[in-house]
Design an enzyme around this catalytic site. Structure first.
Site, mmCIF file in Angstrom:
data_model
loop_
_atom_site.group_PDB
_atom_site.id
_atom_site.type_symbol
_atom_site.label_atom_id
_atom_site.label_comp_id
_atom_site.label_asym_id
_atom_site.label_seq_id
_atom_site.Cartn_x
_atom_site.Cartn_y
_atom_site.Cartn_z
ATOM 1 C CB ILE A 106 -0.615 -0.211 1.592
ATOM 2 C CG1 ILE A 106 -1.800 0.639 0.629
ATOM 3 C CG2 ILE A 106 -1.142 0.659 2.593
ATOM 4 C CD1 ILE A 106 -3.429 0.326 1.871
ATOM 5 C CG HIS A 147 5.606 -8.717 5.128
ATOM 6 N ND1 HIS A 147 5.061 -8.915 6.370
ATOM 7 C CD2 HIS A 147 5.965 -7.799 4.855
ATOM 8 C CE1 HIS A 147 5.624 -7.996 7.292
ATOM 9 N NE2 HIS A 147 6.221 -7.261 6.090
ATOM 10 C CG ASN A 186 11.643 -5.702 7.042
ATOM 11 O OD1 ASN A 186 12.662 -5.492 6.714
ATOM 12 N ND2 ASN A 186 10.934 -4.829 6.604
#
Ligand code: 5GP
Ligand code: ZN
Length: 145
Positions: free
Chosen positions: A33, A101, A88
Site C-alpha cells: 500500500i 511476508h 523484515n
C-alpha cells in the site's frame, strides 16, 4: 496479536482490499500500500505465521514456494532487469506487520522516497530509510547523481 487482528489475514480473507498479484491455495501476493519503488509487492503465506523467526519444519514448503514465486512474479510485473527481496523480522528488523511476508521490489535508479513514507509515521532510523539512503550512496558512488 491474534489472527483476527492481523491485517494480512484480513487481506487473505478478502475482508479488506488488496491489489492482488497472485493467489493459490497456500500463498497470496499483493501490492504494498506504500510502495518504495515503482513495482513493490509482497508474497505471504495464507496461513498466519508471525515472522521468519517463528517458522519451523511446518513452514519449510511454503517458504520454498514463496521464494520460487518471487522471480516468476517479478518478471510478470515487468521487473526484467532484476529485483530485490527483503524479509523484515521482528521489531529490530524493521517488521511492522507481524504476518510473514517477502517484499519484492525494484531498486530503480533515481526513485525517491514517496511522500507517504516521509511523514511522521516513519522516522529517519527506519529500515526503509536505511535502504533508500544506501541506494542514494551507491548512486552517488556510481556517478548516477
Ligand atoms: P514490514 O515493515 O512489516 O516488512 O512491511 C509491512 C508492509 O506492509 C509495509 O511496507 C506497509 O506499507 C505494508 N502494509 C501495511 N498495511 C497494509 C495494507 O493494509 N495493505 C497493503 N497492501 N499493504 C500494507
Ligand atoms: Zn496474519
Amino acid at each position: 496479536m491474534s489472527v483476527t487482528d492481523c491485517i494480512f489475514c484480513k487481506i487473505v480473507a478478502g475482508d479488506i482490499p488488496g491489489k492482488r498479484v497472485y493467489e493459490d491455495d497456500e500463498v497470496l501476493a499483493f501490492h504494498d500500500i506504500h510502495p518504495i519503488a515503482p513495482v513493490h509487492f509482497m508474497i505471504i503465506p495464507k496461513a498466519h505465521v508471525e515472522s521468519l523467526a517463528h517458522c519451523g519444519p511446518a513452514e519449510q514448503a511454503v517458504l520454498g514456494r514463496m521464494l520460487l514465486l518471487a522471480p516468476k512474479l517479478a518478471l510478470e510485473q515487468g521487473l526484467h532487469d532484476g529485483f530485490r527481496t527483503m524479509i523484515n523480522t521482528g521489531r529490530g528488523g524493521g517488521q511492522e506487520v507481524f504476518h510473514l511476508h517477502v517484499h519484492v521490489f525494484a531498486a530503480v535508479r533515481g526513485w525517491r522516497i514517496p511522500r507517504s513514507l516521509s511523514d511522521s509515521r516513519i522516522g529517519p532510523t527506519d529500515s526503509w530509510c536505511g535502504i533508500l539512503q544506501t541506494d542514494l550512496i551507491l548512486e552517488r558512488q556510481n556517478g548516477f547523481i
